[in-house]
Design a protein around this motif. Structure first.
Motif, PDB file in Angstrom:
ATOM      1  N   GLU A 234       0.812  -1.222   0.000  1.00  0.00           N
ATOM      2  CA  GLU A 234       0.000   0.000   0.000  1.00  0.00           C
ATOM      3  C   GLU A 234       0.848   1.277   0.000  1.00  0.00           C
ATOM      4  OE1 GLU A 234      -3.494  -1.736  -0.592  1.00  0.00           O
ATOM      5  OE2 GLU A 234      -3.332   0.411  -0.216  1.00  0.00           O
ATOM      6  N   GLY A 235       1.790   1.363  -0.939  1.00  0.00           N
ATOM      7  CA  GLY A 235       2.564   2.582  -1.084  1.00  0.00           C
ATOM      8  C   GLY A 235       3.749   2.709  -0.164  1.00  0.00           C
ATOM      9  N   ARG A 236       4.092   1.667   0.561  1.00  0.00           N
ATOM     10  CA  ARG A 236       5.238   1.723   1.464  1.00  0.00           C
ATOM     11  C   ARG A 236       6.127   0.488   1.250  1.00  0.00           C
ATOM     12  NH1 ARG A 236       0.762   0.194   4.722  1.00  0.00           N
ATOM     13  NH2 ARG A 236       0.234   2.376   5.014  1.00  0.00           N
ATOM     14  N   ARG A 237       7.405   0.651   1.553  1.00  0.00           N
ATOM     15  CA  ARG A 237       8.342  -0.463   1.483  1.00  0.00           C
ATOM     16  C   ARG A 237       8.755  -0.850   2.895  1.00  0.00           C
ATOM     17  NH1 ARG A 237      13.797  -1.520   1.652  1.00  0.00           N
ATOM     18  NH2 ARG A 237      14.545  -3.187   0.269  1.00  0.00           N
ATOM     19  N   THR A 346       5.495 -13.175  23.428  1.00  0.00           N
ATOM     20  CA  THR A 346       6.291 -12.852  22.252  1.00  0.00           C
ATOM     21  C   THR A 346       5.972 -11.442  21.797  1.00  0.00           C
ATOM     22  OG1 THR A 346       4.613 -13.780  20.759  1.00  0.00           O
ATOM     23  CG2 THR A 346       6.418 -15.242  21.436  1.00  0.00           C
ATOM     24  N   TYR A 347       6.877 -10.856  21.019  1.00  0.00           N
ATOM     25  CA  TYR A 347       6.640  -9.547  20.422  1.00  0.00           C
ATOM     26  C   TYR A 347       7.240  -9.530  19.022  1.00  0.00           C
ATOM     27  CZ  TYR A 347      11.502  -8.502  21.747  1.00  0.00           C
ATOM     28  OH  TYR A 347      12.867  -8.531  21.892  1.00  0.00           O
ATOM     29  N   THR A 348       6.797  -8.575  18.231  1.00  0.00           N
ATOM     30  CA  THR A 348       7.252  -8.474  16.846  1.00  0.00           C
ATOM     31  C   THR A 348       7.106  -7.033  16.392  1.00  0.00           C
ATOM     32  OG1 THR A 348       6.966  -9.343  14.616  1.00  0.00           O
ATOM     33  CG2 THR A 348       4.978  -9.002  15.894  1.00  0.00           C
ATOM     34  N   ALA A 349       7.827  -6.647  15.352  1.00  0.00           N
ATOM     35  CA  ALA A 349       7.788  -5.260  14.881  1.00  0.00           C
ATOM     36  C   ALA A 349       8.214  -5.206  13.421  1.00  0.00           C
ATOM     37  CB  ALA A 349       8.695  -4.378  15.731  1.00  0.00           C
ATOM     38  N   ALA A 350       7.866  -4.096  12.772  1.00  0.00           N
ATOM     39  CA  ALA A 350       8.275  -3.856  11.385  1.00  0.00           C
ATOM     40  C   ALA A 350       8.320  -2.361  11.154  1.00  0.00           C
ATOM     41  CB  ALA A 350       7.317  -4.522  10.404  1.00  0.00           C
ATOM     42  N   ILE A 351       9.221  -1.917  10.301  1.00  0.00           N
ATOM     43  CA  ILE A 351       9.336  -0.502   9.953  1.00  0.00           C
ATOM     44  C   ILE A 351       9.289  -0.368   8.440  1.00  0.00           C
ATOM     45  CG2 ILE A 351      11.883  -0.510   9.898  1.00  0.00           C
ATOM     46  CD1 ILE A 351      11.706   2.333  11.131  1.00  0.00           C
ATOM     47  N   ALA A 352       8.634   0.669   7.970  1.00  0.00           N
ATOM     48  CA  ALA A 352       8.476   0.877   6.523  1.00  0.00           C
ATOM     49  C   ALA A 352       8.599   2.359   6.220  1.00  0.00           C
ATOM     50  CB  ALA A 352       7.126   0.347   6.045  1.00  0.00           C
ATOM     51  N   GLN A 353       8.783   2.660   4.943  1.00  0.00           N
ATOM     52  CA  GLN A 353       8.894   4.053   4.523  1.00  0.00           C
ATOM     53  C   GLN A 353       8.152   4.252   3.214  1.00  0.00           C
ATOM     54  OE1 GLN A 353      12.953   5.485   4.510  1.00  0.00           O
ATOM     55  NE2 GLN A 353      12.332   7.583   4.869  1.00  0.00           N
ATOM     56  N   GLU A 354       7.630   5.445   3.075  1.00  0.00           N
ATOM     57  CA  GLU A 354       6.856   5.798   1.885  1.00  0.00           C
ATOM     58  C   GLU A 354       7.698   5.619   0.620  1.00  0.00           C
ATOM     59  OE1 GLU A 354       6.178   9.964   1.654  1.00  0.00           O
ATOM     60  OE2 GLU A 354       4.295   9.745   0.548  1.00  0.00           O
ATOM     61  N   VAL A 355       7.042   5.129  -0.447  1.00  0.00           N
ATOM     62  CA  VAL A 355       7.705   4.933  -1.731  1.00  0.00           C
ATOM     63  C   VAL A 355       7.029   5.837  -2.763  1.00  0.00           C
ATOM     64  CG1 VAL A 355       8.267   3.272  -3.549  1.00  0.00           C
ATOM     65  CG2 VAL A 355       8.267   2.548  -1.154  1.00  0.00           C
ATOM     66  N   PRO A 356       7.810   6.634  -3.498  1.00  0.00           N
ATOM     67  CA  PRO A 356       7.192   7.438  -4.568  1.00  0.00           C
ATOM     68  C   PRO A 356       6.460   6.546  -5.560  1.00  0.00           C
ATOM     69  CG  PRO A 356       9.453   8.146  -4.165  1.00  0.00           C
ATOM     70  CD  PRO A 356       9.252   6.893  -3.371  1.00  0.00           C
ATOM     71  N   PHE A 357       5.390   7.063  -6.111  1.00  0.00           N
ATOM     72  CA  PHE A 357       4.547   6.246  -6.972  1.00  0.00           C
ATOM     73  C   PHE A 357       5.323   5.670  -8.153  1.00  0.00           C
ATOM     74  CE2 PHE A 357       0.346   4.915  -8.195  1.00  0.00           C
ATOM     75  CZ  PHE A 357       0.451   4.730  -9.561  1.00  0.00           C
TER      76      PHE A 357
END
Length: 479
Positions: A234-237, A346-357
């Motif tokens: 959805e527009g993020r990596r 347990t725990y979990t995480a993820a990080i993402a950043q906006e990607v130009p179209f």
């Protein structure tokens, strides 16, 4: 039950108040009863350790169960070719003030709905709501403000004033108590069966270990480590993920390099058998960011895909330099700052950043695009569309609610009196059936004009290669 004095009396005498909360959240008698009994069963496990009035604790379990479990439970619903048999008439089916409010509440996001129910129907303070929902007091104010703004704009409530407070409920009686007892017994049987299965697995593992030659034995277990992802969504990596990590390793550190000054998204969650006492948090270069997240029930699968961001979710706003690595630490802790972490969790995480179209890997175009279905347009609503006008003049009413659909991936940039909004309405698939909502108002720092002042709304399509439309619903003057 005999081993939990006072529990049966609590269910019989006071669960009707909790049913009221469950009903306002779920808007259905059967679902509310299911939600309430689930919360009571979880409270039963901790009953001997409760001091004082147990009702706030049970209410907190109920709200947390609703927030973390309810939305996931119904993601599996699919359309049916035939409508189900209608249920018997209920008191709340009548079209009256109460029904209108319940329907309007049902159109709110679950967190906003929960805040309004606890604040205006249960008369809890902001601090009590924050404790019940495991969020900050500032988040409570934010959810309440957004929810009230949406209700003010709801056309079905435009002719009504105060929200009615009466909600129908089913008396608890002994039927609810019997249902709770049955669930408790089933829970005991499940735990016994699980323990037996674990013992059997351990016996097999130990036997295999003893039969394995010494030179082939592993000296120590391998812990999960942060892994780069590279997935797009959805527009993020998704830049990096932490897989499900046990509480025995309460802190996990990873390195992430921001790319340009693009919007940053973060997702994190934790799970344990003790709800409401533990939380997961994130530090970036030693400073906590993105708030905290309370731990869910351990029996539910973790899905680190509920993304969040705030006004500071840009590298430069966070004091970061694009291209320079930063250290991210994800950790779990007790909310009281004293309790030890439980052995199971347990725990979990993820990080993402906006990607130009133009850099986003779009899906393949469908050979034949399905025509867009345009909903019936209310008389007061406005519509901008691909083959029609892209700019329209109207009058300022405090805020506008936009709903958009598109046949193809692309962006719709919205401007109000020439001020382009920072984030566009974005489409990333060829699914033309999904509504994309958007609230349009003047940006912070720009004074709102007086009600009735003419304003111009402009839509600028970019990258769209098919049909699209935007419905604009004016707000209510003075609302």
């Amino acid at each position: 039950m005999k081993d939990h004095p006072g529990f049966d009396e609590f269910v019989l005498s006071r669960s009707h108040r909790l049913f009221r909360t469950a009903f306002l959240l779920s808007r259905d008698h059967m679902l509310a009863e299911d939600l309430l009994q689930t919360a009571l069963v979880r409270a039963w496990s901790a009953w001997p350790r409760l001091d004082g009035d147990p009702e706030p604790y049970v209410r907190r379990i109920l709200v947390n169960t609703y927030s973390s479990w309810w939305s996931r439970r119904w993601r599996g619903e699919v359309p049916s070719a035939e409508l189900p048999e209608p249920q018997a008439a209920r008191p709340h089916d009548d079209v009256d003030d109460r029904d209108l409010v319940l329907r309007a509440l049902g159109r709110l996001p679950r967190q906003q709905r929960a805040v309004l129910v606890l604040r205006y129907f249960e008369d809890l303070s902001e601090a009590q709501i924050a404790e019940a929902m495991s969020i900050s007091a500032g988040a409570v104010k934010n959810y309440a403000a957004k929810a009230l703004a949406k209700l003010r704009l709801d056309p079905s409530l435009s002719a009504y004033g105060e929200l009615p407070g009466q909600v129908p409920h089913i008396p608890a009686g002994h039927e609810r108590l019997a249902g709770v007892h049955q669930r408790v017994r089933q829970r005991r049987r499940n735990r016994i069966a699980t323990a037996a299965a674990v013992i059997a697995v351990v016996a097999v593992v130990v036997s295999a270990y003893l039969l394995t030659p010494l030179g082939h034995r592993r000296s120590e277990p391998v812990h999960p480590s942060p892994t780069p992802s590279g997935q797009y969504e959805e527009g993020r990596r998704i830049a990096a993920e932490i897989p499900q990590t046990p509480f025995s390793r309460p802190r996990t550190t990873m390195t992430w390099t921001p790319i340009a000054d693009r919007l940053v998204w973060f997702s994190f969650s934790c799970s344990t058998e003790t709800e409401g006492k533990f939380e997961v948090a994130v530090e970036i270069n030693g400073r906590e960011r993105f708030g905290v997240r309370g731990c869910d029930d351990a029996r539910k699968s973790l899905q680190p895909r509920e993304w969040g961001y705030d006004s500071e979710s840009y590298p430069e706003a966070m004091g970061l330099t694009p291209g320079r690595p930063v250290v991210i630490t994800v950790f779990v802790r007790a909310r009281d700052g004293k309790s030890s972490l439980p052995p199971v969790g347990t725990y979990t995480a993820a990080i993402a950043q906006e990607v130009p179209f133009e850099e986003y890997p779009l899906p393949s175009r469908h050979p034949v695009l399905e025509p867009l279905t345009r909903p019936s347009k209310a008389q007061e609503n406005l519509r901008l569309e691909a083959d029609g006008v892209h700019e329209i003049q109207t009058v300022w009413t405090g805020i506008f609610v936009l709903h958009a659909r598109s046949q193809t991936p692309g962006l719709l940039w919205i401007s109000l009196n020439g001020e382009r909004r920072k984030l566009p309405i974005s489409f990333w698939t060829y699914d033309g059936t999904s509504d994309h909502g958007y609230f349009l108002s003047f940006p912070i720092g720009v004074a709102d004009p007086a009600y009735g002042t003419p304003v111009t709304i402009t839509v600028e399509p970019q990258y769209l290669t098919g049909d699209w439309f935007v419905d604009i619903q004016p707000g209510t003057p003075g609302g």
